[in-house]
Design a protein around this motif. Structure first.
Motif, PDB file in Angstrom:
ATOM      1  N   GLN A  81      15.253   0.829 -81.454  1.00 45.92           N
ATOM      2  CA  GLN A  81      15.344   0.734 -79.943  1.00 45.92           C
ATOM      3  C   GLN A  81      14.549   1.714 -79.487  1.00 45.92           C
ATOM      4  OE1 GLN A  81      19.672   1.523 -79.064  1.00 45.92           O
ATOM      5  NE2 GLN A  81      20.230  -0.716 -79.218  1.00 45.92           N
ATOM      6  N   ALA A  82      14.465   3.140 -80.098  1.00 44.39           N
ATOM      7  CA  ALA A  82      13.492   3.915 -79.636  1.00 44.39           C
ATOM      8  C   ALA A  82      12.130   3.596 -79.628  1.00 44.39           C
ATOM      9  CB  ALA A  82      13.722   5.303 -80.573  1.00 44.39           C
ATOM     10  N   ARG A  83      11.554   2.849 -80.819  1.00 48.47           N
ATOM     11  CA  ARG A  83      10.364   1.976 -80.961  1.00 48.47           C
ATOM     12  C   ARG A  83       9.944   1.203 -79.639  1.00 48.47           C
ATOM     13  NH1 ARG A  83      11.394   1.851 -86.497  1.00 48.47           N
ATOM     14  NH2 ARG A  83      11.827  -0.450 -86.111  1.00 48.47           N
ATOM     15  N   ALA A  84      11.119   0.327 -79.381  1.00 48.28           N
ATOM     16  CA  ALA A  84      10.938  -0.579 -78.316  1.00 48.28           C
ATOM     17  C   ALA A  84      10.619   0.282 -76.986  1.00 48.28           C
ATOM     18  CB  ALA A  84      12.129  -1.527 -78.219  1.00 48.28           C
ATOM     19  N   GLN A  85      11.448   1.294 -76.724  1.00 46.29           N
ATOM     20  CA  GLN A  85      11.402   2.035 -75.445  1.00 46.29           C
ATOM     21  C   GLN A  85       9.863   2.534 -75.159  1.00 46.29           C
ATOM     22  OE1 GLN A  85      14.584   4.436 -74.907  1.00 46.29           O
ATOM     23  NE2 GLN A  85      15.867   2.718 -74.474  1.00 46.29           N
ATOM     24  N   ASN A  86       9.356   3.168 -76.626  1.00 51.56           N
ATOM     25  CA  ASN A  86       8.248   3.689 -76.523  1.00 51.56           C
ATOM     26  C   ASN A  86       7.105   2.929 -76.277  1.00 51.56           C
ATOM     27  OD1 ASN A  86       9.138   6.307 -77.290  1.00 51.56           O
ATOM     28  ND2 ASN A  86       8.943   6.171 -79.328  1.00 51.56           N
ATOM     29  N   ASN A  87       7.299   1.591 -76.609  1.00 49.14           N
ATOM     30  CA  ASN A  87       6.306   0.537 -76.494  1.00 49.14           C
ATOM     31  C   ASN A  87       6.353   0.095 -75.197  1.00 49.14           C
ATOM     32  OD1 ASN A  87       5.507   0.569 -79.092  1.00 49.14           O
ATOM     33  ND2 ASN A  87       6.590  -1.063 -79.806  1.00 49.14           N
ATOM     34  N   GLN A  88       7.211   0.217 -74.464  1.00 44.24           N
ATOM     35  CA  GLN A  88       7.367  -0.349 -73.035  1.00 44.24           C
ATOM     36  C   GLN A  88       7.048   0.656 -72.037  1.00 44.24           C
ATOM     37  OE1 GLN A  88      11.442  -1.394 -72.504  1.00 44.24           O
ATOM     38  NE2 GLN A  88      11.358  -3.438 -73.447  1.00 44.24           N
ATOM     39  N   GLY A  89       7.382   1.834 -72.213  1.00 41.06           N
ATOM     40  CA  GLY A  89       6.842   2.785 -71.218  1.00 41.06           C
ATOM     41  C   GLY A  89       5.998   3.862 -71.687  1.00 41.06           C
TER      42      GLY A  89
END
Length: 89
Positions: A81-89
């Motif tokens: 989830q942390a990687r996904a949020q870093n990729n989005q924002g």
């Protein structure tokens, strides 16, 4: 027998051995599963079978408990989830 028949006979023997050894090697490789590389060596240190086993700090003899499995899975979900949020924002 003339020379042509002898040559054909020898070539068939050689080709049969070459093809059969190739088929046997392919079947053996498929039989090992999805492992890549050379066949396992007996003297090599034992390595974990999968990534999940690497996450546990336990003996090879004792299987992981359900609590340990849940803990590892939760940590992986959080990292994903942390990687996904870093990729989005």
């Amino acid at each position: 027998m003339n020379a042509n028949q002898i040559i054909n006979m020898v070539m068939r023997i050689i080709m049969r051995k070459a093809i059969n050894s190739g088929i046997n090697a392919g079947v053996n490789r498929i039989g090992r599963g999805r492992k890549s590389g050379p066949p396992p060596v007996q003297n090599r240190a034992r390595q974990p079978q999968n990534q999940m086993a690497e996450s546990f700090d336990i003996d090879d003899d004792a299987p992981p408990t359900q609590a340990e499995i849940r803990q590892v899975r939760a940590a992986r979900r959080a990292a994903k989830q942390a990687r996904a949020q870093n990729n989005q924002g």
